[in-house]
Design a protein around this motif. Sequence first.
Motif, PDB file in Angstrom:
ATOM      1  N   PRO A   1       0.801  -1.134  -0.059  1.00  0.00           N
ATOM      2  CA  PRO A   1      -0.093  -0.067  -0.123  1.00  0.00           C
ATOM      3  C   PRO A   1       1.040   1.434   0.221  1.00  0.00           C
ATOM      4  O   PRO A   1       1.989   1.254   0.581  1.00  0.00           O
ATOM      5  N   GLN A   2       0.428   2.299  -0.593  1.00  0.00           N
ATOM      6  CA  GLN A   2       0.948   3.649  -0.588  1.00  0.00           C
ATOM      7  C   GLN A   2       1.374   3.931   0.979  1.00  0.00           C
ATOM      8  O   GLN A   2       0.565   4.033   1.746  1.00  0.00           O
ATOM      9  N   LYS A   3       2.507   4.846   0.953  1.00  0.00           N
ATOM     10  CA  LYS A   3       2.886   5.148   2.182  1.00  0.00           C
ATOM     11  C   LYS A   3       1.919   6.039   2.727  1.00  0.00           C
ATOM     12  O   LYS A   3       1.490   7.116   2.035  1.00  0.00           O
ATOM     13  N   ALA A   4       1.406   5.886   3.782  1.00  0.00           N
ATOM     14  CA  ALA A   4       0.159   6.977   4.571  1.00  0.00           C
ATOM     15  C   ALA A   4       0.825   7.110   5.972  1.00  0.00           C
ATOM     16  O   ALA A   4       1.212   6.129   6.601  1.00  0.00           O
ATOM     17  N   ASP A   5       0.490   8.316   6.593  1.00  0.00           N
ATOM     18  CA  ASP A   5       0.871   8.682   7.832  1.00  0.00           C
ATOM     19  C   ASP A   5      -0.327   7.853   8.857  1.00  0.00           C
ATOM     20  O   ASP A   5      -1.480   8.190   8.810  1.00  0.00           O
ATOM     21  N   LEU A   6      -0.107   6.523   9.345  1.00  0.00           N
ATOM     22  CA  LEU A   6      -1.315   6.135  10.253  1.00  0.00           C
ATOM     23  C   LEU A   6      -1.787   6.639  11.253  1.00  0.00           C
ATOM     24  O   LEU A   6      -2.839   6.335  11.808  1.00  0.00           O
ATOM     25  N   ALA A   7      -1.148   7.699  11.732  1.00  0.00           N
ATOM     26  CA  ALA A   7      -1.791   8.486  12.775  1.00  0.00           C
ATOM     27  C   ALA A   7      -2.957   9.226  12.408  1.00  0.00           C
ATOM     28  O   ALA A   7      -3.745   9.594  13.191  1.00  0.00           O
ATOM     29  N   THR A   8      -2.855   9.654  10.979  1.00  0.00           N
ATOM     30  CA  THR A   8      -4.148  10.213  10.537  1.00  0.00           C
ATOM     31  C   THR A   8      -5.043   9.507   9.558  1.00  0.00           C
ATOM     32  O   THR A   8      -6.158   9.911   9.426  1.00  0.00           O
ATOM     33  N   PHE A   9      -4.611   8.586   8.882  1.00  0.00           N
ATOM     34  CA  PHE A   9      -5.113   7.867   7.762  1.00  0.00           C
ATOM     35  C   PHE A   9      -6.534   7.228   8.376  1.00  0.00           C
ATOM     36  O   PHE A   9      -6.208   6.764   9.683  1.00  0.00           O
ATOM     37  N   GLY A  10      -7.493   7.316   7.796  1.00  0.00           N
ATOM     38  CA  GLY A  10      -8.831   6.718   8.340  1.00  0.00           C
ATOM     39  C   GLY A  10      -9.617   7.390   9.434  1.00  0.00           C
ATOM     40  O   GLY A  10     -10.237   6.834   9.797  1.00  0.00           O
ATOM     41  N   SER A  11      -8.856   8.417   9.954  1.00  0.00           N
ATOM     42  CA  SER A  11      -9.501   9.194  11.063  1.00  0.00           C
ATOM     43  C   SER A  11     -10.668   9.807  10.529  1.00  0.00           C
ATOM     44  O   SER A  11     -10.988  10.206   9.420  1.00  0.00           O
ATOM     45  N   VAL A  12     -11.538  10.264  11.569  1.00  0.00           N
ATOM     46  CA  VAL A  12     -12.653  10.923  11.223  1.00  0.00           C
ATOM     47  C   VAL A  12     -12.461  12.169  10.530  1.00  0.00           C
ATOM     48  O   VAL A  12     -13.127  12.621   9.495  1.00  0.00           O
ATOM     49  N   GLN A  13     -11.224  12.888  11.203  1.00  0.00           N
ATOM     50  CA  GLN A  13     -10.821  14.288  10.625  1.00  0.00           C
ATOM     51  C   GLN A  13     -10.592  14.071   9.015  1.00  0.00           C
ATOM     52  O   GLN A  13     -11.045  14.869   8.166  1.00  0.00           O
ATOM     53  N   GLN A  14      -9.635  13.168   8.845  1.00  0.00           N
ATOM     54  CA  GLN A  14      -9.393  12.885   7.331  1.00  0.00           C
ATOM     55  C   GLN A  14     -10.418  12.553   6.466  1.00  0.00           C
ATOM     56  O   GLN A  14     -10.479  13.167   5.393  1.00  0.00           O
ATOM     57  N   ILE A  15     -11.426  11.731   6.946  1.00  0.00           N
ATOM     58  CA  ILE A  15     -12.699  11.332   6.101  1.00  0.00           C
ATOM     59  C   ILE A  15     -13.357  12.650   5.941  1.00  0.00           C
ATOM     60  O   ILE A  15     -13.891  13.032   4.595  1.00  0.00           O
ATOM     61  N   GLY A  16     -13.703  13.471   6.933  1.00  0.00           N
ATOM     62  CA  GLY A  16     -14.412  14.728   6.777  1.00  0.00           C
ATOM     63  C   GLY A  16     -13.767  15.675   5.741  1.00  0.00           C
ATOM     64  O   GLY A  16     -14.463  16.227   5.078  1.00  0.00           O
ATOM     65  N   ILE A  17     -12.607  15.952   5.849  1.00  0.00           N
ATOM     66  CA  ILE A  17     -11.921  16.744   5.085  1.00  0.00           C
ATOM     67  C   ILE A  17     -12.031  16.322   3.538  1.00  0.00           C
ATOM     68  O   ILE A  17     -12.445  16.997   2.545  1.00  0.00           O
ATOM     69  N   GLY A  18     -11.932  14.937   3.234  1.00  0.00           N
ATOM     70  CA  GLY A  18     -11.814  14.324   2.242  1.00  0.00           C
ATOM     71  C   GLY A  18     -13.222  14.493   1.539  1.00  0.00           C
ATOM     72  O   GLY A  18     -13.639  14.997   0.380  1.00  0.00           O
ATOM     73  N   LEU A  19     -14.277  14.197   2.263  1.00  0.00           N
ATOM     74  CA  LEU A  19     -15.874  14.267   1.952  1.00  0.00           C
ATOM     75  C   LEU A  19     -16.183  15.837   1.503  1.00  0.00           C
ATOM     76  O   LEU A  19     -16.934  16.048   0.528  1.00  0.00           O
TER      77      LEU A  19
END
Lengths: 181, 346
Positions: A117-135
């Motif tokens: 998988p692509q390198k992702a910062d696991l501290a933020t990946f998949g978090s509520v904040q990250q999903i919200g920003i994406g949406l």
Amino acid sequence: MVAQAIFWIASAVAILGGVGVITLRQPINAVLSLVAVMLALSVLFLLLSAQFIFAVQIIVYAGAVMVLFLFVVALLGPGRERTRGGLRLHWSLSLLVALPFFGVLWAMLSGVRFRAPQKADLATFGSVQQIGIGLFTKYLFPFELTSILLLVAAVGAIYLSRGERAGHGAGTADEDQDDRA
Amino acid sequence: MSSITLAAPDPLGLYTNPIGHWVIVVVAMVVALVVLMTGAAYSVWFERVALGRMQRRPGPNRVGPFGLLQLAADGVKLAFKESFAPRMVDPVLYVLAPAIMVTAAFLAWAVIPVGIWYGFSYWIADLNVGILLVLAVSSMNAYALLLGGWSSNNKYSLLGGLRAAAQLVSYELSLGLALVPVFMIVGSLRLQDIATYQVHWFGASFPLPLILVAPLSFVIYMVSAVAEVNRTPFDLPEAEQELIGGYLTEYSGLKFVCFYLGEYINMITVAALATLLFLAGWEGPLLPPVFWMFVKIVFFIFLFIWLRTTLPRLRYDMLMRLGWKVLLPLAIANVVVTAIVLVAVQ
């Protein structure tokens, strides 16, 4: 290694549950198999560090949608929906559908290569904040379109159920009161 | 593995050591199990005594001082009861239902933080989604009640189970939406962030009970929470005058204990959530955090008991109308208004 073990267990549960949905005779067992599939999928999401999708998968699919399935099956009563005889296979028809399906599946999957998988910062990946920003930035347009689609579906379902009852002329006490109001 | 943090100094380096870490987690789980079971037992005692006093009778007062050992006696009695099942029940689902109930009840405490001493609070799992896990786990309760009602092969049980499923699914919506303003104000779903939320007003920062900034959320949460844990005035799934005992009718012995235990642990859970979300968790003057957390949880449990003695049960259509036509629109309006105010303030 723990993660791999969990992956294999969750995958096995998902596949066995999927087989159970179409082979189990009792409708309530079929519904519960589907619940097992949903829960196994949520575990797979969690393994991919998608915490928010994991929680939503359980709350929406296992917690609400499947409860309503179970509700309907329980309303029908035990045994009433039991089929007679075994699962009959129409070999020619099955092959006609299955062969193109597996062909398409093969065509799609043969191009897929295993990769890290692509390198992702696991501290933020998949978090509520990250999903919200994406949406609300990158995927705002598809997100809003989907919500309109769901709204149309909900309004349509309500219209159909109301129209049918009005035709019979008999509603529950609650609805009669609403009509008067 | 998610990184788990401890809000306390760690002089021995125990928490960074993977084995020491697991030892701590397992010990914490065992402690949580014991504390919750004891808590559930004494909630039952507290409820019976408080109900008694409110109805001008003494309540249990024979077994041990102040009747404190009454629940131990009840537990022993129930454990020795014959564990029978009626004819024609579905044997697997009949046992699975109480197991789901009690498992889901305990599982919610994986993410609930507990303030223990000054600057020292503990939670088992540090999830970014925090309270969503509690909501997800508590949504499994619908299966326990529905399967218990269905598998008992009894019309009253089935009706109770169906009512429970409809009620839980309906009130989960307003419960979740009622909490959204809290998340928007704090900017996190983690219960420890919400409980230790500080405001910076007039050049000073201090903990603020969120009930002061989100009072409507609190009211909707409390009403929905009472419905979620099936307590009067929303105890239609086990309305004894019409359904004997609802989904509980055919259960006895330890399976009955599982349902009962799950119900009371759920009550403690929603009380703890109300404490953490709206009453600034373990913050309080003079006395240590563990005391304040305990007092606030007991206050909410008393509130539930008080409601039970005060209000009559709702009719089923009234219950549905309250959930869908009053609480849900109110909760949505609350979210919209809070969002506008937050944008205006910033």
